[in-house]
Each structure stands twice: as C-alpha cells, then as structure tokens.
Design a protein around this motif. Sequence first.
Motif, PDB file in Angstrom:
ATOM      1  N   ILE A  60       0.668  -1.293  -0.053  1.00 53.97           N
ATOM      2  CA  ILE A  60       0.171   0.103   0.051  1.00 53.97           C
ATOM      3  C   ILE A  60       0.988   1.264  -0.043  1.00 53.97           C
ATOM      4  CG2 ILE A  60      -1.596   1.278   1.391  1.00 53.97           C
ATOM      5  CD1 ILE A  60      -2.786  -1.356   2.253  1.00 53.97           C
ATOM      6  N   LEU A  61       1.917   1.534   0.861  1.00 58.15           N
ATOM      7  CA  LEU A  61       2.806   2.320   0.936  1.00 58.15           C
ATOM      8  C   LEU A  61       3.577   2.721  -0.412  1.00 58.15           C
ATOM      9  CD1 LEU A  61       4.148   2.240   4.656  1.00 58.15           C
ATOM     10  CD2 LEU A  61       2.638   3.894   3.806  1.00 58.15           C
ATOM     11  N   PHE A  62       4.040   1.901  -0.876  1.00 57.74           N
ATOM     12  CA  PHE A  62       4.750   2.018  -2.052  1.00 57.74           C
ATOM     13  C   PHE A  62       4.026   1.931  -3.188  1.00 57.74           C
ATOM     14  CE2 PHE A  62       8.568  -0.194   0.489  1.00 57.74           C
ATOM     15  CZ  PHE A  62       9.442   0.770  -0.117  1.00 57.74           C
ATOM     16  N   PHE A  63       2.686   1.456  -3.371  1.00 56.37           N
ATOM     17  CA  PHE A  63       1.959   1.523  -4.388  1.00 56.37           C
ATOM     18  C   PHE A  63       1.485   3.074  -4.467  1.00 56.37           C
ATOM     19  CE2 PHE A  63      -1.945   1.269  -6.685  1.00 56.37           C
ATOM     20  CZ  PHE A  63      -1.583   0.342  -7.739  1.00 56.37           C
TER      21      PHE A  63
ATOM     22  N   ILE B 164      16.450   4.224  -4.667  1.00 54.63           N
ATOM     23  CA  ILE B 164      16.162   5.247  -5.485  1.00 54.63           C
ATOM     24  C   ILE B 164      14.752   5.350  -5.548  1.00 54.63           C
ATOM     25  CG2 ILE B 164      16.690   6.082  -7.775  1.00 54.63           C
ATOM     26  CD1 ILE B 164      19.092   4.497  -7.774  1.00 54.63           C
ATOM     27  N   PRO B 165      14.332   6.744  -5.169  1.00 53.64           N
ATOM     28  CA  PRO B 165      12.795   6.655  -5.096  1.00 53.64           C
ATOM     29  C   PRO B 165      12.035   6.410  -6.446  1.00 53.64           C
ATOM     30  CG  PRO B 165      13.827   8.466  -4.085  1.00 53.64           C
ATOM     31  CD  PRO B 165      14.970   7.958  -4.760  1.00 53.64           C
ATOM     32  N   PHE B 166      12.735   6.720  -7.692  1.00 49.68           N
ATOM     33  CA  PHE B 166      12.094   6.621  -9.123  1.00 49.68           C
ATOM     34  C   PHE B 166      12.133   5.033  -9.437  1.00 49.68           C
ATOM     35  CE2 PHE B 166      13.585  10.960  -9.151  1.00 49.68           C
ATOM     36  CZ  PHE B 166      12.273  11.655  -9.574  1.00 49.68           C
ATOM     37  N   THR B 167      12.800   4.176  -8.686  1.00 47.44           N
ATOM     38  CA  THR B 167      12.668   2.805  -8.894  1.00 47.44           C
ATOM     39  C   THR B 167      12.426   1.842  -7.900  1.00 47.44           C
ATOM     40  OG1 THR B 167      14.974   2.526  -8.570  1.00 47.44           O
ATOM     41  CG2 THR B 167      14.546   2.952 -10.673  1.00 47.44           C
ATOM     42  N   SER B 168      12.368   2.502  -6.738  1.00 49.70           N
ATOM     43  CA  SER B 168      12.134   1.838  -5.293  1.00 49.70           C
ATOM     44  C   SER B 168      10.845   1.264  -5.249  1.00 49.70           C
ATOM     45  CB  SER B 168      12.452   2.736  -4.047  1.00 49.70           C
ATOM     46  OG  SER B 168      11.481   3.659  -4.026  1.00 49.70           O
ATOM     47  N   PRO B 169       9.705   1.761  -5.687  1.00 49.76           N
ATOM     48  CA  PRO B 169       8.423   1.317  -5.439  1.00 49.76           C
ATOM     49  C   PRO B 169       8.407  -0.200  -6.196  1.00 49.76           C
ATOM     50  CG  PRO B 169       8.038   3.467  -6.116  1.00 49.76           C
ATOM     51  CD  PRO B 169       9.429   3.217  -6.304  1.00 49.76           C
ATOM     52  N   VAL B 170       8.887  -0.430  -7.301  1.00 48.68           N
ATOM     53  CA  VAL B 170       9.006  -1.561  -8.089  1.00 48.68           C
ATOM     54  C   VAL B 170       9.900  -2.541  -7.451  1.00 48.68           C
ATOM     55  CG1 VAL B 170       9.398  -2.811 -10.363  1.00 48.68           C
ATOM     56  CG2 VAL B 170       8.059  -0.540 -10.257  1.00 48.68           C
ATOM     57  N   VAL B 171      11.269  -2.195  -7.399  1.00 50.63           N
ATOM     58  CA  VAL B 171      12.315  -3.102  -6.840  1.00 50.63           C
ATOM     59  C   VAL B 171      12.139  -3.446  -5.719  1.00 50.63           C
ATOM     60  CG1 VAL B 171      14.868  -3.180  -6.631  1.00 50.63           C
ATOM     61  CG2 VAL B 171      13.895  -1.875  -8.553  1.00 50.63           C
TER      62      VAL B 171
ATOM     63  N   PHE C 283      11.424 -11.579  -0.263  1.00 51.01           N
ATOM     64  CA  PHE C 283      12.538 -12.252  -0.047  1.00 51.01           C
ATOM     65  C   PHE C 283      13.418 -12.008   1.411  1.00 51.01           C
ATOM     66  CE2 PHE C 283      12.207 -12.638  -4.426  1.00 51.01           C
ATOM     67  CZ  PHE C 283      12.284 -13.700  -4.646  1.00 51.01           C
ATOM     68  N   GLY C 284      12.630 -11.274   2.172  1.00 51.68           N
ATOM     69  CA  GLY C 284      13.204 -10.865   3.549  1.00 51.68           C
ATOM     70  C   GLY C 284      14.043  -9.785   3.463  1.00 51.68           C
ATOM     71  N   VAL C 285      13.446  -8.365   3.634  1.00 48.92           N
ATOM     72  CA  VAL C 285      14.303  -7.324   3.728  1.00 48.92           C
ATOM     73  C   VAL C 285      14.036  -6.872   5.145  1.00 48.92           C
ATOM     74  CG1 VAL C 285      14.436  -5.021   2.778  1.00 48.92           C
ATOM     75  CG2 VAL C 285      13.942  -6.678   1.220  1.00 48.92           C
ATOM     76  N   PRO C 286      15.051  -6.373   5.796  1.00 48.95           N
ATOM     77  CA  PRO C 286      15.074  -5.864   7.226  1.00 48.95           C
ATOM     78  C   PRO C 286      14.003  -4.677   7.124  1.00 48.95           C
ATOM     79  CG  PRO C 286      17.270  -6.317   6.684  1.00 48.95           C
ATOM     80  CD  PRO C 286      16.762  -6.480   5.377  1.00 48.95           C
ATOM     81  N   LEU C 287      13.255  -4.626   8.055  1.00 51.19           N
ATOM     82  CA  LEU C 287      12.162  -3.588   8.425  1.00 51.19           C
ATOM     83  C   LEU C 287      13.033  -2.148   8.422  1.00 51.19           C
ATOM     84  CD1 LEU C 287       9.102  -2.984   8.871  1.00 51.19           C
ATOM     85  CD2 LEU C 287       9.684  -2.806  11.072  1.00 51.19           C
ATOM     86  N   TRP C 288      13.960  -1.915   8.747  1.00 51.36           N
ATOM     87  CA  TRP C 288      14.455  -0.656   8.455  1.00 51.36           C
ATOM     88  C   TRP C 288      15.034  -0.294   7.128  1.00 51.36           C
ATOM     89  CZ3 TRP C 288      19.429   0.292   6.730  1.00 51.36           C
ATOM     90  CH2 TRP C 288      20.326  -1.038   6.630  1.00 51.36           C
ATOM     91  N   GLN C 289      15.299  -1.045   6.499  1.00 48.80           N
ATOM     92  CA  GLN C 289      15.736  -0.861   4.896  1.00 48.80           C
ATOM     93  C   GLN C 289      14.464  -0.419   4.283  1.00 48.80           C
ATOM     94  OE1 GLN C 289      17.822  -3.861   2.940  1.00 48.80           O
ATOM     95  NE2 GLN C 289      19.483  -3.963   4.543  1.00 48.80           N
ATOM     96  N   GLN C 290      13.240  -1.113   4.557  1.00 46.12           N
ATOM     97  CA  GLN C 290      11.935  -0.841   3.896  1.00 46.12           C
ATOM     98  C   GLN C 290      11.555   0.641   4.443  1.00 46.12           C
ATOM     99  OE1 GLN C 290       9.125  -3.772   4.450  1.00 46.12           O
ATOM    100  NE2 GLN C 290      10.516  -5.384   5.059  1.00 46.12           N
ATOM    101  N   LEU C 291      11.679   0.934   5.725  1.00 39.44           N
ATOM    102  CA  LEU C 291      11.203   2.449   6.265  1.00 39.44           C
ATOM    103  C   LEU C 291      12.223   3.321   5.584  1.00 39.44           C
ATOM    104  CD1 LEU C 291      10.486   1.414   9.854  1.00 39.44           C
ATOM    105  CD2 LEU C 291       8.809   1.716   8.168  1.00 39.44           C
TER     106      LEU C 291
ATOM    107  N   SER D 108      13.449   3.244   2.817  1.00 42.09           N
ATOM    108  CA  SER D 108      13.060   3.745   1.455  1.00 42.09           C
ATOM    109  C   SER D 108      11.679   4.075   1.374  1.00 42.09           C
ATOM    110  CB  SER D 108      12.763   2.099   0.621  1.00 42.09           C
ATOM    111  OG  SER D 108      12.523   2.213  -0.670  1.00 42.09           O
ATOM    112  N   VAL D 109      10.621   3.763   2.042  1.00 40.06           N
ATOM    113  CA  VAL D 109       9.449   4.631   2.091  1.00 40.06           C
ATOM    114  C   VAL D 109       9.499   6.179   2.415  1.00 40.06           C
ATOM    115  CG1 VAL D 109       7.344   4.718   3.384  1.00 40.06           C
ATOM    116  CG2 VAL D 109       8.135   2.495   2.775  1.00 40.06           C
ATOM    117  N   VAL D 110      10.582   6.578   3.475  1.00 41.01           N
ATOM    118  CA  VAL D 110      10.649   7.770   3.603  1.00 41.01           C
ATOM    119  C   VAL D 110      11.274   8.569   2.520  1.00 41.01           C
ATOM    120  CG1 VAL D 110      11.868   9.391   5.292  1.00 41.01           C
ATOM    121  CG2 VAL D 110      10.900   7.378   6.234  1.00 41.01           C
ATOM    122  N   LEU D 111      12.368   8.181   1.938  1.00 34.40           N
ATOM    123  CA  LEU D 111      12.889   8.628   0.698  1.00 34.40           C
ATOM    124  C   LEU D 111      11.775   8.785  -0.342  1.00 34.40           C
ATOM    125  CD1 LEU D 111      16.452   6.654   0.545  1.00 34.40           C
ATOM    126  CD2 LEU D 111      16.000   9.468   1.270  1.00 34.40           C
TER     127      LEU D 111
END
Length: 435
Positions: free
Chosen positions: A306-309, A370-377, A384-392, A394-397
Amino acid sequence: MNHLSLIIKREYLTKVRNKSFVIMTFLSPFIFVGIFALVAYLSSLNSDTIRRISVLDNSGLFIEEFNSSPHSQYKILQNITLDEAKKQAEKEDINGLLYIPKTERLEDLSKGITFYSEDSPSLSMMGDINNLLESKANALKLREAGIDAETIKNLHINIDANQETFQGKETSKLGSGLKLAFGGAAGYLLFMFIIIYGNMIMRSVIEEKTSRIIEVIISSVKPRLLLLGKIFGTTLAGITQFLIWVVLIVVLMTVVTSVFGIDPAAGSPSQQIMENKVEGGAQQVLQDIMVEINNLPILNLILMFILFFVGGYLLYASLYAAVGAAVDSETDTQQFMMPILMPLILAVYVGFFTVIDNPHGTVSQVFSYIPFTSPVVMLMRIPFGVPLWQQLISVVLLFATFIGMVWFAAKIYRVGILMYGKKPTYKEIFKWLKY
C-alpha cells in the motif's frame, strides 16, 4: 486546505461521472474474463488433440517403445519401402512419418532418423520423440558395453538439498517461486497503474488548459493546491475503478468456471505436469504451496504494498501533471514522456533480471532506495526478506521525494498552465523553475 478538499471532490466526481470512465469500468472486466475464458477453452481444445504418427523402423530396435496413449497414437509400418510409406502418409490424416533406418552402429542412427510431415511439426512433439529415441539408444549403447542400464538407473541418486535460514525457518524452491511471483505481480501492477492513470491526469490538465477553464480556477486557487487536488482526485477515481474491476473479475471468473465448466489451467504446462504425477503427488504440491503462503510475511507485504503503491503513483503523477501543464496537446508530450518512463522501465528490468538472481545484492539494494525505482524493485525484494529498517528508509525517501517533486512540478505548473501556442523546450522549462 478547504480549497484542496473541494478540488479533490470536483476531480473525483468529474472522472467517475464521465461516460467513457463508467463504460470502461464495467466493460473491461467482461473483456478480460472473456479473453481469459477463450484462451482457456482453446487450450483445452489443443490439449485434446491426438497426435497420429506412422513409424517405419527398419532397425527393429525401437518398435516396442512406441506405445499409444490417449494423446498419441503410433502406427507401426512393416514390409514397406520408405517411398511407399511416404506416399501412404501423405494420403492419411496424420501428423507425420517417423523413419528409422537400419545401421551397423548406434552412433549412425542420429544422422539417419528423419521425421517427414506436411508442415513443420510442433516443438513439444519432436521433443517427446527425440527423448524416447535417445533414452532407448542410450540403453542399447550401455548394453553393448556390457553395462546394465537398469542397474545404473537404480544406482542414480537424486539430491534435493533442504533450505533453511540461520534462524531455523525452512525455505524451498517453491517458496522462492511464490515470492518472485508476488513481487513481480506487485511491481507490474504498479507499473501499469502509473501508466494508465498518470496519462489520465495529464489529459485532464491539457483539457482544462485548452478550454481556458483553468484561467478561472487559477484566479482563486494556488497552483500547488490545484496540482495536489488533481493528483489526489484522479488517484481516488483510479482506486475506485480498480476495486470495481477486482470485484467484477472475481465474480465473473467464478461464474465462468462453475457455469460453463471451463478450467483456467486446462492445457497449461503446469496442468500437464500435475496430471503426470503419481497419485497423491498433486495433493502434496498443493499442501506445499499453502505452507509456503503461510510462511510469507503477509501483513508486512500488504502494508508495504500500500505504501509503495501510493507513494510511487503520487510521485509519477506529479510529473505527469507537470508535463500536461507544459504542453497544449497530447502530441507535444512525446518529448517529455521518455525521461518519465525510463526510470519505470529500468525498475522493471532491474527487478526481473537482478532480484531474481540475487535479491540482496548491491544492485538490487541500491535501486530499492532510489525513489524513482524503489516502488517496483523494493516490492519485488520484500518477499525475500528485507529488514524493516531498510523498508522504512526506502518509504521515507519515496515520500520525501514526492513532496519535493510536487514543489518542482508546481513551479512548472504555475507558469506552463497559462502558456499557449508555443511548444516549450527543456531550456525554457528550466527557466520556469527560477520564477
């Protein structure tokens, strides 16, 4: 902010009351399900096709291998020459004639075996024939060397290494496939949503600009609020249409599969594989799939989707609105669309060709920030298991870039919305940012 809510309401109602919007909202699911049902029906017809093949085996080594089945029928020809067999095959309604010559050495068989047909045979049929002949020829070659093929087969050990994380959580190839399927579907869905509804925002801005309605609106509303209102209003209209599509497609698919008895998986490779499994094997596969689905971090996937979308769409929607404000017609948008589409296309390629190979590699991680590619990548990496801090991070950026992009787009929007009769260049648009 009161103006913003009014603009959002106006944009939303204008879109959902549009006749073409209403027609496509309810017509598209019928078209989609109709095409899907047609493909499934044609696939079922194709799977019911019986292969009829005549076999002239002058070597006498392979006659016992050609056993007819519900999908393949073999006619063994004897006491007949090759020319006579070819003439007979041309008159009959068969797929072709398989000719196996008599040779002194097994090695010469590969050079002499020929399949005669009216047209080019299918790859699957030739693959089955080649596998059958190759298996028998190898067994005969082993026998010539004094080696029992059955003994070698019994001595063969199949190894399927167990997969487990350091925390003791079991994984599997099937689980990796499901994760990739979810990530790919999420990334592709966002890609299509941006393309479809981003163009809708752009056309809306161009229509208001060319009709001069914008001159009246801009006199009482700040360009930034008008831009945000258009983005949010069109986004809500798009989400409404999307939800209606999902409901209608689910209902129609249920009706089609139950009333008309069409199996969506009929004729597909996966269906054929399931049919070939031993009794109980199919149930085991289904159980494994359910286990892998339960192992997925469902809540994390839904929230981040939802957030990345939303963030990804809003980011690109602001760019589409800026392009719409800078031009007078859709034909003039082509020179500005490539810089917008390139990051999206790059994200899809990086996602499918890099995340598949190494979801936690350097390239995958860099493009997921990278904000212009992060929603898809990032959406493709999360299963596959990404740490929550990395996800956050990316969302903030992503949302920070959206806020900055709204300011950037509003600068272009403020000047371009009142510019008529001249096709702007990149140099002129850059000057608008300084006003």
